[in-house]
Design a protein around this motif. Structure first.
Motif, short mmCIF file in Angstrom:
data_model
loop_
_atom_site.label_atom_id
_atom_site.label_comp_id
_atom_site.label_asym_id
_atom_site.label_seq_id
_atom_site.Cartn_x
_atom_site.Cartn_y
_atom_site.Cartn_z
N THR A 283 -0.64 9.57 3.82
CA THR A 283 -0.81 9.07 5.18
C THR A 283 -1.75 7.86 5.16
N GLN B 297 -4.67 7.68 6.10
CA GLN B 297 -6.01 8.02 5.68
C GLN B 297 -6.22 7.74 4.19
N GLU B 298 -5.12 7.58 3.47
CA GLU B 298 -5.17 7.25 2.05
C GLU B 298 -4.82 5.79 1.81
N ASP C 296 -6.70 3.36 1.43
CA ASP C 296 -7.59 2.73 0.44
C ASP C 296 -6.92 2.65 -0.93
N PRO D 226 -10.04 5.98 15.08
CA PRO D 226 -9.93 7.13 14.16
C PRO D 226 -8.50 7.29 13.62
N LEU D 227 -8.31 6.97 12.36
CA LEU D 227 -6.98 7.13 11.76
C LEU D 227 -6.57 8.60 11.68
N GLU D 228 -7.56 9.51 11.62
CA GLU D 228 -7.21 10.93 11.48
C GLU D 228 -6.54 11.50 12.73
N SER E 260 1.61 8.44 10.93
CA SER E 260 0.69 8.07 9.86
C SER E 260 1.42 7.90 8.53
N TYR F 223 1.86 4.36 6.49
CA TYR F 223 1.47 4.18 5.09
C TYR F 223 2.55 3.44 4.34
#
Length: 405
Positions: free
Chosen positions: A282, A284-285, A287, A307-309, A316, A320
């Motif tokens: 997602t 959140q990864e 990076d 907030p990406l979460e 999400s 990605y």
């Protein structure tokens, strides 16, 4: 083997014969109760045909009877390994689902009645032919007999033996015709209802959409990994610096391992449809993607707002993949150039933007097949969002807006 003899050597001829005889056996069981089979008259034979009809008509109203008849028809009217797998061969036109409507129940009742009438006729004819064959055998041997056959043979003679195979051939070809008729009736009366056909069409559509999604997954993941590997290898060769080469190899290894994980997850989905696949990455990864691009030499400036979460899982995950495709296009078509990445969550939407200077060819997306950018637009459209890709001034832009409400 002569063509006219082929039906007599096929397994389906005899499984259909047995299918018809089973229906006739039910009629004889009912006849043993009423009107009886001791010296039956013509009226009694008419009752043998008619008495089971109300019972079968009522049985056809039971939903599970349709499933039982469908399975039996598949196995005996269309025998073979394919008969146990839906969607392969002629048997796929025979439903194995319980009745869901009164129309289905009525068709099942009609099927049972037709099977009874045709099956009883074939059973009676088979019995009479077998009795006649016994009479012919005795007559050929010079012995007069009195069997259950309705045909009386005049006298005796060896030539009766020549008529035995002809009589059996006639019976077998009648069985072939009756079996063919039952198969056609099965398609008509046991065929899928409109609701079942719609459900099958929806399932097929879902399968095609899943295959399309898997194709995009492989394009994005493997394409990104190969692009990073090519760029890193070229940069390491040009730099001639052992330290840079070491970092490049680490980046290639990490990207390749991630691509292998994605490939294994997709293969699990293809091999075992009912087995849950491992979790898809997602935003959140994200990076991981940014670090991979930086390790390839690109100067990536990332900005995250909100907030990406809180972004829903489907949005999400697709976000990605969109970011992955955008960065892959930068590395593939522009090389190690400055890249600005923006991720913003707010006002019920996710805004993802990737900008980089135009390459000498005129556009970051130029030179390829265009399937990657088309995939970005398709992903956005499926989620109810929109995507814009193309040059803006002296930069190439990928701008995507996805609803998160």
């Amino acid at each position: 083997m002569p063509r006219f003899l082929r039906p007599l050597t096929r397994t389906v001829t005899y499984t259909r014969w047995l299918h018809l005889l089973c229906a006739g056996a039910f009629a004889f069981v009912c006849a043993a109760v009423y009107p009886g089979l001791s010296q039956p008259t013509l009226r009694d034979w008419v009752l043998v045909y008619l008495v089971p009809v109300p019972l079968l008509a009522l049985a056809g109203l039971v939903p599970l009877v349709r499933r039982a008849e469908g399975l039996q028809a598949r196995l005996m009217l269309f025998p073979g390994g394919h008969a146990r797998v839906a969607g392969h061969g002629a048997e796929s036109d025979v439903s194995v689902a319980p009745s869901t409507s009164w129309r289905d129940r009525g068709r099942t009742s009609a099927w049972l009645v037709v099977r009874l009438l045709l099956g009883l006729t074939v059973a009676l004819l088979s019995g009479q032919v077998m009795a006649l064959v016994l009479d012919m055998t005795a007559a050929a041997a010079g012995t007069a007999t009195h069997s259950a056959s309705v045909v009386t043979l005049p006298g005796t003679g060896w030539w009766y033996g020549l008529l035995i195979p002809v009589t059996l051939f006639v019976l077998l070809y009648v069985v072939v015709g009756a079996g063919w008729a039952m198969a056609r009736v099965a398609h008509t009366l046991l065929g899928p209802s409109s609701a079942e056909r719609l459900a099958a069409l929806e399932e097929r559509t879902e399968q095609l959409l899943e295959r399309n999604r898997i194709a995009r997954e492989l394009h994005d993941s493997i394409g990104h990994a190969l692009t990073v590997a090519v760029v890193q290898a070229g940069a390491a060769r040009a730099a001639g610096d052992p330290a840079f080469t070491e970092r490049a190899l680490d980046a290639i290894e990490e990207t390749g391992r991630a691509a292998l994980e994605d490939l294994e997850r997709v293969l699990v989905v293809l091999r075992e449809a009912e087995q849950p696949a491992s979790r898809r990455p997602t935003l959140q990864e994200a990076d991981r993607l940014l670090d991979s691009a930086r390790a390839s030499g690109a100067k990536v400036d990332a900005e995250v707002c909100g907030p990406l979460e809180t972004v829903p899982g489907p949005v999400s995950r697709e976000g990605y993949r969109i970011l992955q495709e955008a960065l892959t296009n930068v590395l593939r078509h522009s090389g190690t150039v400055p890249v600005r990445v923006s991720l913003a969550v707010g006002d019920g939407r996710l805004v993802l933007e990737v900008r980089n200077p135009l390459s000498t060819g005129g556009a970051s997306g130029a030179g390829g097949t265009g399937s990657g950018l088309r995939g970005v637009r398709e992903r956005a459209a499926l989620l109810g969002g929109r995507a814009r890709t193309g040059p803006v001034g002296d930069e190439w832009q990928v701008h995507v807006e996805l609803p998160v409400g």
